[in-house]
Design a protein around this motif. Structure first.
Motif, PDB file in Angstrom:
ATOM      1  N   MET A   1       0.850  -1.181   0.000  1.00  0.00           N
ATOM      2  CA  MET A   1       0.000   0.000   0.000  1.00  0.00           C
ATOM      3  C   MET A   1       0.890   1.237   0.000  1.00  0.00           C
ATOM      4  O   MET A   1       1.776   1.362   0.837  1.00  0.00           O
ATOM      5  N   PRO A   2       0.684   2.189  -0.931  1.00  0.00           N
ATOM      6  CA  PRO A   2       1.573   3.327  -1.053  1.00  0.00           C
ATOM      7  C   PRO A   2       1.669   4.192   0.191  1.00  0.00           C
ATOM      8  O   PRO A   2       2.710   4.737   0.462  1.00  0.00           O
ATOM      9  N   ASN A   3       0.605   4.361   0.952  1.00  0.00           N
ATOM     10  CA  ASN A   3       0.683   5.227   2.124  1.00  0.00           C
ATOM     11  C   ASN A   3      -0.228   4.696   3.212  1.00  0.00           C
ATOM     12  O   ASN A   3      -1.435   4.752   3.098  1.00  0.00           O
ATOM     13  N   SER A   4       0.384   4.230   4.293  1.00  0.00           N
ATOM     14  CA  SER A   4      -0.401   3.640   5.374  1.00  0.00           C
ATOM     15  C   SER A   4      -1.146   4.686   6.181  1.00  0.00           C
ATOM     16  O   SER A   4      -1.984   4.353   6.999  1.00  0.00           O
ATOM     17  N   HIS A   5      -0.819   5.970   5.983  1.00  0.00           N
ATOM     18  CA  HIS A   5      -1.486   7.027   6.739  1.00  0.00           C
ATOM     19  C   HIS A   5      -2.821   7.425   6.125  1.00  0.00           C
ATOM     20  O   HIS A   5      -3.614   8.100   6.761  1.00  0.00           O
ATOM     21  N   MET A   6      -3.065   7.068   4.901  1.00  0.00           N
ATOM     22  CA  MET A   6      -4.336   7.351   4.248  1.00  0.00           C
ATOM     23  C   MET A   6      -5.150   6.066   4.223  1.00  0.00           C
ATOM     24  O   MET A   6      -4.977   5.223   3.361  1.00  0.00           O
ATOM     25  N   GLN A   7      -6.030   5.932   5.191  1.00  0.00           N
ATOM     26  CA  GLN A   7      -6.826   4.715   5.310  1.00  0.00           C
ATOM     27  C   GLN A   7      -8.322   4.971   5.232  1.00  0.00           C
ATOM     28  O   GLN A   7      -9.077   4.107   4.812  1.00  0.00           O
ATOM     29  N   ARG A   8      -8.752   6.150   5.653  1.00  0.00           N
ATOM     30  CA  ARG A   8     -10.178   6.493   5.682  1.00  0.00           C
ATOM     31  C   ARG A   8     -10.328   7.875   5.050  1.00  0.00           C
ATOM     32  O   ARG A   8     -10.095   8.900   5.692  1.00  0.00           O
ATOM     33  N   ILE A   9     -10.716   7.876   3.788  1.00  0.00           N
ATOM     34  CA  ILE A   9     -10.604   9.071   2.944  1.00  0.00           C
ATOM     35  C   ILE A   9     -11.975   9.518   2.451  1.00  0.00           C
ATOM     36  O   ILE A   9     -12.765   8.702   1.952  1.00  0.00           O
ATOM     37  N   ILE A  10     -12.230  10.808   2.566  1.00  0.00           N
ATOM     38  CA  ILE A  10     -13.432  11.404   1.992  1.00  0.00           C
ATOM     39  C   ILE A  10     -13.000  12.335   0.872  1.00  0.00           C
ATOM     40  O   ILE A  10     -12.104  13.175   1.067  1.00  0.00           O
ATOM     41  N   VAL A  11     -13.620  12.191  -0.293  1.00  0.00           N
ATOM     42  CA  VAL A  11     -13.343  13.069  -1.425  1.00  0.00           C
ATOM     43  C   VAL A  11     -14.517  14.024  -1.572  1.00  0.00           C
ATOM     44  O   VAL A  11     -15.667  13.593  -1.717  1.00  0.00           O
ATOM     45  N   ILE A  12     -14.226  15.326  -1.501  1.00  0.00           N
ATOM     46  CA  ILE A  12     -15.269  16.343  -1.606  1.00  0.00           C
ATOM     47  C   ILE A  12     -14.964  17.266  -2.784  1.00  0.00           C
ATOM     48  O   ILE A  12     -13.848  17.312  -3.286  1.00  0.00           O
ATOM     49  N   GLY A  13     -15.970  18.019  -3.183  1.00  0.00           N
ATOM     50  CA  GLY A  13     -15.829  18.972  -4.279  1.00  0.00           C
ATOM     51  C   GLY A  13     -17.200  19.263  -4.844  1.00  0.00           C
ATOM     52  O   GLY A  13     -18.142  18.500  -4.634  1.00  0.00           O
ATOM     53  N   THR A  14     -17.299  20.350  -5.550  1.00  0.00           N
ATOM     54  CA  THR A  14     -18.589  20.747  -6.072  1.00  0.00           C
ATOM     55  C   THR A  14     -19.086  19.764  -7.123  1.00  0.00           C
ATOM     56  O   THR A  14     -18.314  18.961  -7.665  1.00  0.00           O
ATOM     57  N   THR A  15     -20.383  19.800  -7.407  1.00  0.00           N
ATOM     58  CA  THR A  15     -20.995  18.915  -8.394  1.00  0.00           C
ATOM     59  C   THR A  15     -20.246  18.988  -9.719  1.00  0.00           C
ATOM     60  O   THR A  15     -20.024  20.073 -10.249  1.00  0.00           O
ATOM     61  N   GLY A  16     -19.832  17.834 -10.228  1.00  0.00           N
ATOM     62  CA  GLY A  16     -19.155  17.782 -11.515  1.00  0.00           C
ATOM     63  C   GLY A  16     -17.647  17.885 -11.461  1.00  0.00           C
ATOM     64  O   GLY A  16     -16.986  17.842 -12.495  1.00  0.00           O
ATOM     65  N   SER A  17     -17.075  17.979 -10.266  1.00  0.00           N
ATOM     66  CA  SER A  17     -15.624  18.157 -10.168  1.00  0.00           C
ATOM     67  C   SER A  17     -14.847  16.865 -10.393  1.00  0.00           C
ATOM     68  O   SER A  17     -13.641  16.910 -10.649  1.00  0.00           O
ATOM     69  N   GLY A  18     -15.508  15.726 -10.302  1.00  0.00           N
ATOM     70  CA  GLY A  18     -14.819  14.458 -10.530  1.00  0.00           C
ATOM     71  C   GLY A  18     -14.554  13.668  -9.266  1.00  0.00           C
ATOM     72  O   GLY A  18     -13.634  12.847  -9.211  1.00  0.00           O
ATOM     73  N   LYS A  19     -15.375  13.891  -8.250  1.00  0.00           N
ATOM     74  CA  LYS A  19     -15.188  13.207  -6.963  1.00  0.00           C
ATOM     75  C   LYS A  19     -15.200  11.685  -7.103  1.00  0.00           C
ATOM     76  O   LYS A  19     -14.327  11.004  -6.585  1.00  0.00           O
ATOM     77  N   THR A  20     -16.206  11.169  -7.776  1.00  0.00           N
ATOM     78  CA  THR A  20     -16.359   9.717  -7.859  1.00  0.00           C
ATOM     79  C   THR A  20     -15.217   9.084  -8.633  1.00  0.00           C
ATOM     80  O   THR A  20     -14.684   8.043  -8.238  1.00  0.00           O
ATOM     81  N   THR A  21     -14.838   9.704  -9.733  1.00  0.00           N
ATOM     82  CA  THR A  21     -13.735   9.159 -10.535  1.00  0.00           C
ATOM     83  C   THR A  21     -12.462   9.083  -9.712  1.00  0.00           C
ATOM     84  O   THR A  21     -11.782   8.047  -9.683  1.00  0.00           O
ATOM     85  N   LEU A  22     -12.135  10.173  -9.011  1.00  0.00           N
ATOM     86  CA  LEU A  22     -10.912  10.176  -8.204  1.00  0.00           C
ATOM     87  C   LEU A  22     -11.028   9.202  -7.038  1.00  0.00           C
ATOM     88  O   LEU A  22     -10.073   8.469  -6.743  1.00  0.00           O
ATOM     89  N   ALA A  23     -12.176   9.167  -6.371  1.00  0.00           N
ATOM     90  CA  ALA A  23     -12.335   8.257  -5.235  1.00  0.00           C
ATOM     91  C   ALA A  23     -12.181   6.803  -5.674  1.00  0.00           C
ATOM     92  O   ALA A  23     -11.563   5.992  -4.971  1.00  0.00           O
ATOM     93  N   ARG A  24     -12.727   6.484  -6.819  1.00  0.00           N
ATOM     94  CA  ARG A  24     -12.584   5.114  -7.341  1.00  0.00           C
ATOM     95  C   ARG A  24     -11.109   4.799  -7.620  1.00  0.00           C
ATOM     96  O   ARG A  24     -10.614   3.712  -7.294  1.00  0.00           O
TER      97      ARG A  24
END
Length: 194
Positions: A1-24
């Motif tokens: 795993m590239p970074n053990s410090h990032m385990q529980r991540i929320i991706v936010i941003g305005t509608t259409g910014s690409g949240k789902t794509t980046l989170a996936r």
């Protein structure tokens, strides 16, 4: 795993910014399960899920030791934000987001792409008062202010603030390459800027 410090991540941003794509993508890179809050909120026929049901979904998902979740919903943030260790904020300019949103919406309408639970974008609602484009204009600038306020209330979170799709792509490439020292991006609030 590239970074053990990032385990529980929320991706936010305005509608259409690409949240789902980046989170996936983050889920794939880090080997973590991904969930999209829109999928829990929008029942068939665009009916909104009952509050208790939505909160139960968020509670169950974020009870896991590691996860990536995208969405701006406030109605369960009292559950998810305290459990998170990192917020990735797609803080793009209005012209960038609107262009992406318009392109995405038109593509979804043309291809009849299913979004969640049988729901699809419809031509009839493109410019409706509750349509996605008007929603963007009602929320984009308000969300920027609200996100700053929310982040200030959760000082335990590491915040990666990304200001353009190109910056996001570079950050993700560094993460994939395992360059742990450079994955934090623009940390909040030291370099919060405007």
């Amino acid at each position: 795993m590239p970074n053990s410090h990032m385990q529980r991540i929320i991706v936010i941003g305005t509608t259409g910014s690409g949240k789902t794509t980046l989170a996936r993508q983050l889920g794939q890179v880090l080997g973590l399960p991904h969930a999209e809050q829109d999928a829990w909120n929008h029942r068939p026929g665009w009916q909104e899920a009952p509050l208790a049901e939505f909160r139960a979904q968020v509670n169950a998902f974020t009870a896991q030791p590691g996860w990536v979740m995208d969405g701006n919903y406030t109605k369960a943030q009292d559950i998810s934000w305290p459990r998170a260790d990192t917020v990735v904020w797609l803080d793009y300019s209005a012209p960038v987001v609107f262009t992406r949103l318009l392109r995405r919406t038109l593509r979804r309408m043309w291809t009849r792409e299913e979004l969640w639970n049988g729901n699809r974008e419809r031509w009839q609602t493109l410019l409706a008062s509750d349509g996605i484009l008007r929603w963007f204009f009602r929320t984009h600038w308000k969300n920027r202010t609200r996100n700053r306020q929310k982040l200030d209330r959760h000082p335990h979170l590491d915040v990666v603030r990304l200001r353009s799709p190109a910056e996001t792509e570079r950050w993700l490439q560094r993460l994939e390459a395992g360059q742990m020292g450079s994955i934090k991006g623009d940390l909040w609030p030291a370099q919060s800027g405007g």
